[in-house]
Design a protein around this motif. Structure first.
Motif, PDB file in Angstrom:
ATOM      1  N   LEU A  51       0.938  -1.075  -0.045  1.00  0.00           N
ATOM      2  CA  LEU A  51       0.075  -0.099   0.086  1.00  0.00           C
ATOM      3  C   LEU A  51       1.052   1.159   0.030  1.00  0.00           C
ATOM      4  CD1 LEU A  51      -2.525  -1.215   2.638  1.00  0.00           C
ATOM      5  CD2 LEU A  51      -2.656  -1.218   0.303  1.00  0.00           C
ATOM      6  N   TYR A  52       0.563   2.110  -0.926  1.00  0.00           N
ATOM      7  CA  TYR A  52       1.385   3.427  -1.063  1.00  0.00           C
ATOM      8  C   TYR A  52       0.653   4.531  -0.822  1.00  0.00           C
ATOM      9  CZ  TYR A  52       4.513   0.086  -3.704  1.00  0.00           C
ATOM     10  OH  TYR A  52       5.193  -1.059  -3.944  1.00  0.00           O
ATOM     11  N   PRO A  53       1.263   5.686  -0.534  1.00  0.00           N
ATOM     12  CA  PRO A  53       0.707   6.852  -0.205  1.00  0.00           C
ATOM     13  C   PRO A  53      -0.480   7.240  -1.420  1.00  0.00           C
ATOM     14  CG  PRO A  53       2.939   7.263   0.458  1.00  0.00           C
ATOM     15  CD  PRO A  53       2.659   5.769  -0.454  1.00  0.00           C
ATOM     16  N   GLY A  54      -1.632   7.652  -1.106  1.00  0.00           N
ATOM     17  CA  GLY A  54      -2.654   7.737  -1.783  1.00  0.00           C
ATOM     18  C   GLY A  54      -3.732   6.710  -2.135  1.00  0.00           C
ATOM     19  N   ASP A  55      -3.161   5.459  -1.519  1.00  0.00           N
ATOM     20  CA  ASP A  55      -3.999   4.315  -1.770  1.00  0.00           C
ATOM     21  C   ASP A  55      -5.062   4.259  -0.671  1.00  0.00           C
ATOM     22  OD1 ASP A  55      -2.889   3.016  -3.710  1.00  0.00           O
ATOM     23  OD2 ASP A  55      -1.739   1.655  -2.428  1.00  0.00           O
ATOM     24  N   GLN A  56      -6.374   4.037  -1.228  1.00  0.00           N
ATOM     25  CA  GLN A  56      -7.740   4.179  -0.465  1.00  0.00           C
ATOM     26  C   GLN A  56      -8.086   2.611  -0.015  1.00  0.00           C
ATOM     27  OE1 GLN A  56     -10.610   6.721  -2.093  1.00  0.00           O
ATOM     28  NE2 GLN A  56      -9.336   8.642  -1.714  1.00  0.00           N
ATOM     29  N   ILE A  57      -8.424   2.402   1.071  1.00  0.00           N
ATOM     30  CA  ILE A  57      -8.673   1.139   1.571  1.00  0.00           C
ATOM     31  C   ILE A  57     -10.010   1.025   2.194  1.00  0.00           C
ATOM     32  CG2 ILE A  57      -7.757  -1.032   2.805  1.00  0.00           C
ATOM     33  CD1 ILE A  57      -5.154   1.603   1.937  1.00  0.00           C
ATOM     34  N   THR A  58     -10.713   0.129   2.041  1.00  0.00           N
ATOM     35  CA  THR A  58     -12.153  -0.071   2.638  1.00  0.00           C
ATOM     36  C   THR A  58     -12.194  -1.228   3.255  1.00  0.00           C
ATOM     37  OG1 THR A  58     -13.231   1.429   1.205  1.00  0.00           O
ATOM     38  CG2 THR A  58     -14.609   0.066   2.452  1.00  0.00           C
ATOM     39  N   ILE A  59     -12.173  -1.078   4.858  1.00  0.00           N
ATOM     40  CA  ILE A  59     -12.428  -2.281   5.805  1.00  0.00           C
ATOM     41  C   ILE A  59     -13.289  -2.184   6.649  1.00  0.00           C
ATOM     42  CG2 ILE A  59     -11.069  -3.633   7.430  1.00  0.00           C
ATOM     43  CD1 ILE A  59      -8.420  -2.210   6.404  1.00  0.00           C
ATOM     44  N   LEU A  60     -14.410  -3.281   6.443  1.00  0.00           N
ATOM     45  CA  LEU A  60     -15.567  -3.289   7.501  1.00  0.00           C
ATOM     46  C   LEU A  60     -16.421  -1.870   7.424  1.00  0.00           C
ATOM     47  CD1 LEU A  60     -13.959  -5.065  10.736  1.00  0.00           C
ATOM     48  CD2 LEU A  60     -15.516  -6.021   8.952  1.00  0.00           C
ATOM     49  N   TYR A  64     -10.007   4.067   4.685  1.00  0.00           N
ATOM     50  CA  TYR A  64      -8.487   4.276   5.339  1.00  0.00           C
ATOM     51  C   TYR A  64      -7.865   5.103   4.161  1.00  0.00           C
ATOM     52  CZ  TYR A  64      -9.725   1.546   9.420  1.00  0.00           C
ATOM     53  OH  TYR A  64     -10.175   1.078  10.392  1.00  0.00           O
ATOM     54  N   GLU A  65      -6.966   5.977   4.096  1.00  0.00           N
ATOM     55  CA  GLU A  65      -6.136   6.473   3.138  1.00  0.00           C
ATOM     56  C   GLU A  65      -4.686   6.592   3.557  1.00  0.00           C
ATOM     57  OE1 GLU A  65      -5.732   9.974  -0.298  1.00  0.00           O
ATOM     58  OE2 GLU A  65      -7.615   9.760   0.819  1.00  0.00           O
ATOM     59  N   ILE A  66      -3.655   6.029   2.833  1.00  0.00           N
ATOM     60  CA  ILE A  66      -2.215   6.171   3.250  1.00  0.00           C
ATOM     61  C   ILE A  66      -1.604   7.389   2.821  1.00  0.00           C
ATOM     62  CG2 ILE A  66      -0.152   4.912   2.748  1.00  0.00           C
ATOM     63  CD1 ILE A  66      -2.249   2.979   4.028  1.00  0.00           C
ATOM     64  N   ARG A  67      -0.945   8.009   3.611  1.00  0.00           N
ATOM     65  CA  ARG A  67      -0.312   9.121   3.747  1.00  0.00           C
ATOM     66  C   ARG A  67       1.116   9.234   3.916  1.00  0.00           C
ATOM     67  NH1 ARG A  67      -3.724  12.848   0.835  1.00  0.00           N
ATOM     68  NH2 ARG A  67      -5.773  12.663   1.918  1.00  0.00           N
ATOM     69  N   ALA A  68       2.009   9.842   3.177  1.00  0.00           N
ATOM     70  CA  ALA A  68       3.423   9.845   3.607  1.00  0.00           C
ATOM     71  C   ALA A  68       3.506  10.863   4.656  1.00  0.00           C
ATOM     72  CB  ALA A  68       4.250  10.223   2.308  1.00  0.00           C
ATOM     73  N   LYS A  69       4.545  10.403   5.627  1.00  0.00           N
ATOM     74  CA  LYS A  69       4.876  11.602   6.626  1.00  0.00           C
ATOM     75  C   LYS A  69       6.193  12.151   6.228  1.00  0.00           C
ATOM     76  CE  LYS A  69       4.489  13.182  10.635  1.00  0.00           C
ATOM     77  NZ  LYS A  69       3.614  14.110  11.206  1.00  0.00           N
TER      78      LYS A  69
END
Length: 69
Positions: A51-60, A64-69
Motif C-alpha cells: 500500500l502506497y501513499p494515496g491508496d484508499q482502503i475500505t475495511i468493515l 482508510y487513506e495512506i499518507r506519507a509523513k
C-alpha cells in the motif's frame, strides 16, 4: 481515516494491525478470507499487498487513506 507511514509502503497485513482490526499477523489471513477488503475499489485478499501513499482502503465499512509523513 488517514494512516501516516514513514516508509515508501506498508503491507495490507501491517495496516490491519495498525488499525487494531487484528491483534497479530497470524489472524490476517483468516480475516481476509472472511471479510471483504477493497484497495482502490478492488477486492484484495493478499496480506502482502503493498500500500502506497494515496491508496484508499475500505475495511468493515471504514475508509482508510495512506499518507506519507
Amino acid at each position: 481515516m488517514d494512516v501516516q507511514i514513514y516508509t515508501p509502503y506498508i503491507t495490507l497485513g501491517q495496516l490491519l494491525k495498525m488499525a487494531d482490526i487484528v491483534s497479530s499477523g497470524g489472524e490476517v489471513k483468516g480475516f481476509l478470507e472472511d471479510e471483504q477488503v477493497l484497495v482502490n475499489g478492488q477486492p484484495e485478499q493478499r496480506r502482502g499487498r503493498k500500500l502506497y501513499p494515496g491508496d484508499q482502503i475500505t475495511i468493515l465499512g471504514k475508509q482508510y487513506e495512506i499518507r506519507a509523513k
